[in-house]
Design an enzyme around this catalytic site. Structure first.
Site, PDB file in Angstrom:
ATOM      1  N   THR A  77       0.889  -1.336  -0.013  1.00 28.10           N
ATOM      2  CA  THR A  77      -0.034   0.082   0.037  1.00 28.10           C
ATOM      3  C   THR A  77       0.929   1.354   0.116  1.00 28.10           C
ATOM      4  O   THR A  77       1.944   1.473   0.454  1.00 28.10           O
ATOM      5  CB  THR A  77      -0.986   0.085   1.213  1.00 28.10           C
ATOM      6  OG1 THR A  77      -1.329   1.323   1.466  1.00 28.10           O
ATOM      7  CG2 THR A  77      -0.393  -0.472   2.633  1.00 28.10           C
ATOM      8  N   SER A 115      -1.323   3.356  10.594  1.00 27.83           N
ATOM      9  CA  SER A 115      -2.233   2.450  11.167  1.00 27.83           C
ATOM     10  C   SER A 115      -1.366   1.259  11.323  1.00 27.83           C
ATOM     11  O   SER A 115      -0.522   1.061  10.821  1.00 27.83           O
ATOM     12  CB  SER A 115      -3.582   2.310  10.316  1.00 27.83           C
ATOM     13  OG  SER A 115      -3.082   1.539   9.423  1.00 27.83           O
ATOM     14  N   TYR A 120      -2.720  -1.657  10.260  1.00 30.98           N
ATOM     15  CA  TYR A 120      -2.908  -2.328   9.380  1.00 30.98           C
ATOM     16  C   TYR A 120      -1.831  -1.860   8.390  1.00 30.98           C
ATOM     17  O   TYR A 120      -1.223  -2.660   7.557  1.00 30.98           O
ATOM     18  CB  TYR A 120      -4.159  -2.069   8.383  1.00 30.98           C
ATOM     19  CG  TYR A 120      -4.063  -2.099   7.059  1.00 30.98           C
ATOM     20  CD1 TYR A 120      -4.133  -3.309   6.600  1.00 30.98           C
ATOM     21  CD2 TYR A 120      -4.276  -0.908   6.235  1.00 30.98           C
ATOM     22  CE1 TYR A 120      -3.901  -3.388   5.001  1.00 30.98           C
ATOM     23  CE2 TYR A 120      -4.026  -1.070   4.998  1.00 30.98           C
ATOM     24  CZ  TYR A 120      -3.832  -2.271   4.407  1.00 30.98           C
ATOM     25  OH  TYR A 120      -3.810  -2.171   2.909  1.00 30.98           O
ATOM     26  N   HIS A 121      -1.519  -0.451   8.119  1.00 33.13           N
ATOM     27  CA  HIS A 121      -0.337  -0.117   6.984  1.00 33.13           C
ATOM     28  C   HIS A 121       0.699  -0.640   7.759  1.00 33.13           C
ATOM     29  O   HIS A 121       1.783  -1.058   6.901  1.00 33.13           O
ATOM     30  CB  HIS A 121      -0.441   1.455   7.142  1.00 33.13           C
ATOM     31  CG  HIS A 121      -1.573   1.826   6.284  1.00 33.13           C
ATOM     32  ND1 HIS A 121      -2.788   2.519   6.724  1.00 33.13           N
ATOM     33  CD2 HIS A 121      -2.014   2.074   4.862  1.00 33.13           C
ATOM     34  CE1 HIS A 121      -3.798   2.738   6.100  1.00 33.13           C
ATOM     35  NE2 HIS A 121      -2.941   2.486   4.881  1.00 33.13           N
ATOM     36  N   LYS A 144       1.839  -4.149   6.577  1.00 32.72           N
ATOM     37  CA  LYS A 144       2.396  -4.025   5.173  1.00 32.72           C
ATOM     38  C   LYS A 144       3.895  -3.379   4.925  1.00 32.72           C
ATOM     39  O   LYS A 144       4.648  -4.123   4.155  1.00 32.72           O
ATOM     40  CB  LYS A 144       1.504  -3.078   4.315  1.00 32.72           C
ATOM     41  CG  LYS A 144       0.027  -3.455   4.294  1.00 32.72           C
ATOM     42  CD  LYS A 144      -0.161  -4.165   2.981  1.00 32.72           C
ATOM     43  CE  LYS A 144      -1.649  -4.747   2.709  1.00 32.72           C
ATOM     44  NZ  LYS A 144      -1.995  -5.193   1.510  1.00 32.72           N
ATOM     45  N   TYR A 182     -13.114  14.025   6.929  1.00 35.42           N
ATOM     46  CA  TYR A 182     -12.191  13.669   8.276  1.00 35.42           C
ATOM     47  C   TYR A 182     -11.304  15.192   8.436  1.00 35.42           C
ATOM     48  O   TYR A 182     -10.547  15.106   7.525  1.00 35.42           O
ATOM     49  CB  TYR A 182     -11.534  12.660   8.455  1.00 35.42           C
ATOM     50  CG  TYR A 182     -12.433  11.393   8.473  1.00 35.42           C
ATOM     51  CD1 TYR A 182     -13.709  11.313   8.419  1.00 35.42           C
ATOM     52  CD2 TYR A 182     -11.807   9.890   8.225  1.00 35.42           C
ATOM     53  CE1 TYR A 182     -14.474  10.144   8.403  1.00 35.42           C
ATOM     54  CE2 TYR A 182     -12.569   8.664   8.480  1.00 35.42           C
ATOM     55  CZ  TYR A 182     -13.820   8.993   8.491  1.00 35.42           C
ATOM     56  OH  TYR A 182     -14.703   7.766   8.552  1.00 35.42           O
TER      57      TYR A 182
HETATM   58  N1  USQ Z   1     -11.357   9.806   4.665  1.00 29.30           N
HETATM   59  C1  USQ Z   1     -12.322  10.921   5.025  1.00 29.30           C
HETATM   60  N2  USQ Z   1     -13.414  10.396   5.149  1.00 29.30           N
HETATM   61  C2  USQ Z   1     -14.181   9.297   5.120  1.00 29.30           C
HETATM   62  C3  USQ Z   1     -13.099   8.220   4.606  1.00 29.30           C
HETATM   63  C4  USQ Z   1     -11.719   8.462   4.768  1.00 29.30           C
HETATM   64  O1  USQ Z   1     -12.050  12.136   5.113  1.00 29.30           O
HETATM   65  O2  USQ Z   1     -15.421   9.073   5.145  1.00 29.30           O
HETATM   66  C5  USQ Z   1      -9.862  10.200   4.583  1.00 29.30           C
HETATM   67  C6  USQ Z   1      -8.841   9.345   5.428  1.00 29.30           C
HETATM   68  O3  USQ Z   1      -8.900   9.990   6.904  1.00 29.30           O
HETATM   69  C7  USQ Z   1      -7.797   9.167   4.684  1.00 29.30           C
HETATM   70  C8  USQ Z   1      -8.216   9.171   3.425  1.00 29.30           C
HETATM   71  O4  USQ Z   1      -9.688   9.719   3.151  1.00 29.30           O
HETATM   72  O5  USQ Z   1      -6.953  10.586   4.868  1.00 29.30           O
HETATM   73  C9  USQ Z   1      -8.209   7.811   2.680  1.00 29.30           C
HETATM   74  O6  USQ Z   1      -8.796   6.808   3.465  1.00 29.30           O
HETATM   75  P1  USQ Z   1      -9.493   5.451   2.977  1.00 29.30           P
HETATM   76  O7  USQ Z   1     -10.450   4.918   4.086  1.00 29.30           O
HETATM   77  O8  USQ Z   1     -10.119   5.491   1.811  1.00 29.30           O
HETATM   78  O9  USQ Z   1      -8.214   4.706   2.825  1.00 29.30           O
HETATM   79  P2  USQ Z   1      -7.311   3.910   3.906  1.00 29.30           P
HETATM   80  O10 USQ Z   1      -7.668   3.783   5.278  1.00 29.30           O
HETATM   81  O11 USQ Z   1      -5.809   4.663   3.816  1.00 29.30           O
HETATM   82  O12 USQ Z   1      -6.996   2.498   3.273  1.00 29.30           O
HETATM   83  C10 USQ Z   1      -7.617   2.145   2.150  1.00 29.30           C
HETATM   84  C11 USQ Z   1      -7.692   0.771   1.875  1.00 29.30           C
HETATM   85  C12 USQ Z   1      -6.513  -0.273   2.243  1.00 29.30           C
HETATM   86  C13 USQ Z   1      -5.521   0.304   1.391  1.00 29.30           C
HETATM   87  C14 USQ Z   1      -5.452   1.883   1.450  1.00 29.30           C
HETATM   88  C15 USQ Z   1      -4.289   2.620   0.379  1.00 29.30           C
HETATM   89  O13 USQ Z   1      -8.702  -0.003   2.946  1.00 29.30           O
HETATM   90  O14 USQ Z   1      -6.526  -1.404   2.234  1.00 29.30           O
HETATM   91  O15 USQ Z   1      -4.066  -0.044   1.399  1.00 29.30           O
HETATM   92  O16 USQ Z   1      -6.652   2.648   1.174  1.00 29.30           O
HETATM   93  S1  USQ Z   1      -3.568   3.947   1.205  1.00 29.30           S
HETATM   94  O17 USQ Z   1      -4.485   4.774   1.543  1.00 29.30           O
HETATM   95  O18 USQ Z   1      -2.717   4.450   0.067  1.00 29.30           O
HETATM   96  O19 USQ Z   1      -2.561   3.319   2.280  1.00 29.30           O
END
Ligand code: USQ
Length: 382
Positions: free
Chosen positions: A144, A179, A181-182, A185, A255
């Site tokens: 990721t 996190s 989770y991250h 990875k 958020y």
């Molecule tokens: N966010 C909001 N509002 C929401 C949901 C999320 O503002 O309702 C923000 C989060 O705080 C974050 C961003 O949007 O800053 C991305 O959040 P996300 O929930 O889309 O992504 P994340 O939790 O990082 O995880 C997802 C996948 C994970 C993958 C990752 C790629 O669930 O499996 O590894 O995206 S990355 O984000 O590049 O690490």
């Protein structure tokens, strides 16, 4: 080629099985139904009903006359994994079988401990099964972009050359996750790099950003073949969530300040990236790393796109800032390199009006299934 897909029931796993099968490859899939069971436990079923794997495989065969073999079981059970390797003798293993949710990993001790065990032991078992059955097998591991975090310097594609006191060497780019989770990875990447150096394995580590979308060439054949599209706080990624929120009349859940910037990609491009990785394997003893994103957006930019499309389509979209339940920078520099997959031939599907309209159309059809309670409860990092 003979492919083994770990995590074949997931959002990306099932779409990948069909994509490979459609191209004439022999495909075997494994899944332990973790996400299905967790979705029942937390009352956050996917928007579109997804038949179980056996049912989807039967439907796929009826529509295409192509077979996919399925084994329901857990890759953290080494003997189970070995037996599937012995039967399927894969040339390529695609490893999606991880607990994929950052919020789930931060819920409580049990979910943290499960995430650690599931992700690390699953990867270790895969590495051992490859070494014992066919050390030439190519492992494609989904990592990721979140492994890199949001450093105040440009993010390179996997590696960084460092000059220190007059000498130079190449290292994995510094990683600092947001996190547990991250963090798993990052630990996977370290483990893979160790066994690549030590046992001469061939590994591609794909640093993927948040994926969006519900349509793939193969899934479009029948709604029962669609990826399991989650919009809830635990398993939904941000753009998929925002579209469901817009259709449901729920405020878009930004958020904090919404300046959090990430690299995104359409699920159709995940299919292309994984396929390009499979057809361009590393040498023995090589770890290839690609940054698997096609464009970057802040949360505010995504909210703006969803609200303007939604309002044009007649929804009355409200955008709201929520106190950020996560610990992350809300205003930061973000400049990742992502040229490797483009150089191999990736043709990106950029996030445009047509894509958004298509997503709104599908979500509208399943609007009656939206569970408002699953949209936001505020799973806190601390
Ligand atoms: N966010 C909001 N509002 C929401 C949901 C999320 O503002 O309702 C923000 C989060 O705080 C974050 C961003 O949007 O800053 C991305 O959040 P996300 O929930 O889309 O992504 P994340 O939790 O990082 O995880 C997802 C996948 C994970 C993958 C990752 C790629 O669930 O499996 O590894 O995206 S990355 O984000 O590049 O690490």
């Amino acid at each position: 080629m003979k492919f083994l897909v770990l995590g074949a029931d997931g959002y990306l796993g099932w779409a990948t099985c069909m994509h490979l099968s459609e191209r004439g490859h022999e495909v075997t899939g494994i899944d332990n139904y973790f996400r299905r069971n967790a979705a029942t436990q937390f009352d956050c079923e996917p928007l579109v009903p997804t038949p179980n794997l056996a049912q989807r495989v039967r439907l796929w065969e009826a529509l295409t006359e192509r077979k996919i073999s399925i084994h329901i079981g857990d890759i953290t059970d080494y003997h189970f994994l070995q037996s599937v390797f012995a039967r399927s003798a894969p040339d390529v293993v695609i490893h999606y079988a991880e607990q994929p949710s950052a919020p789930y990993s931060m819920l409580n001790y049990e979910t943290a401990s499960f995430t650690l065990k599931n992700n690390l032991i699953g990867t270790l078992n895969t590495i051992y099964a490859i070494k014992e059955s066919n050390p030439d097998c190519h492992l494609i591991k989904l990592g990721t972009m979140g492994e890199y975090g949001t450093p105040d310097i440009d993010i390179e594609e996997g590696w960084l050359e460092i000059e220190h006191k007059g000498r130079k060497d190449k290292f994995l780019f510094p990683r600092q996750a947001g996190s547990l989770y991250h963090t798993t990875k990052i630990q996977d990447t370290d483990m893979l790099w160790f066994y690549v150096r030590t046992w001469g394995l061939r590994v591609t580590d794909l640093m993927q950003g948040p994926v969006y979308g519900i349509s793939t060439e193969e899934a479009d054949l029948d709604p029962k073949l669609m990826p399991n599209f989650h919009y809830d706080e635990i398993f939904g990624t941000v753009l998929n969530r925002f579209i469901v929120q817009a259709v449901a009349g729920h405020p878009l859940t930004i958020y904090g300040q919404g300046g959090q910037t990430r690299g995104y990609l359409n699920i159709k491009d995940t299919m292309q990236c994984v396929y390009l990785s499979a057809t361009n394997p590393p040498e023995k003893g090589e770890l290839k790393v690609f940054n698997q994103v096609t464009e970057t957006f802040s949360v505010n930019q995504l909210a703006e796109k969803v609200s303007s499309t939604g309002n044009r389509l007649g929804y009355n979209v409200e955008v709201r800032r929520y106190e950020n339940p996560r610990v992350e920078k809300e205003d930061h520099y973000y400049n990742p390199t992502y040229t490797g997959l483009r150089e191999l031939g990736l043709q990106p599907h950029h996030l445009n009006e047509e894509t958004l309209d298509g997503m709104f159309e599908v979500v509208e059809q399943y609007k009656h299934r939206i569970n408002h309670d699953a949209i936001f409860s505020g799973i806190r990092w601390k």
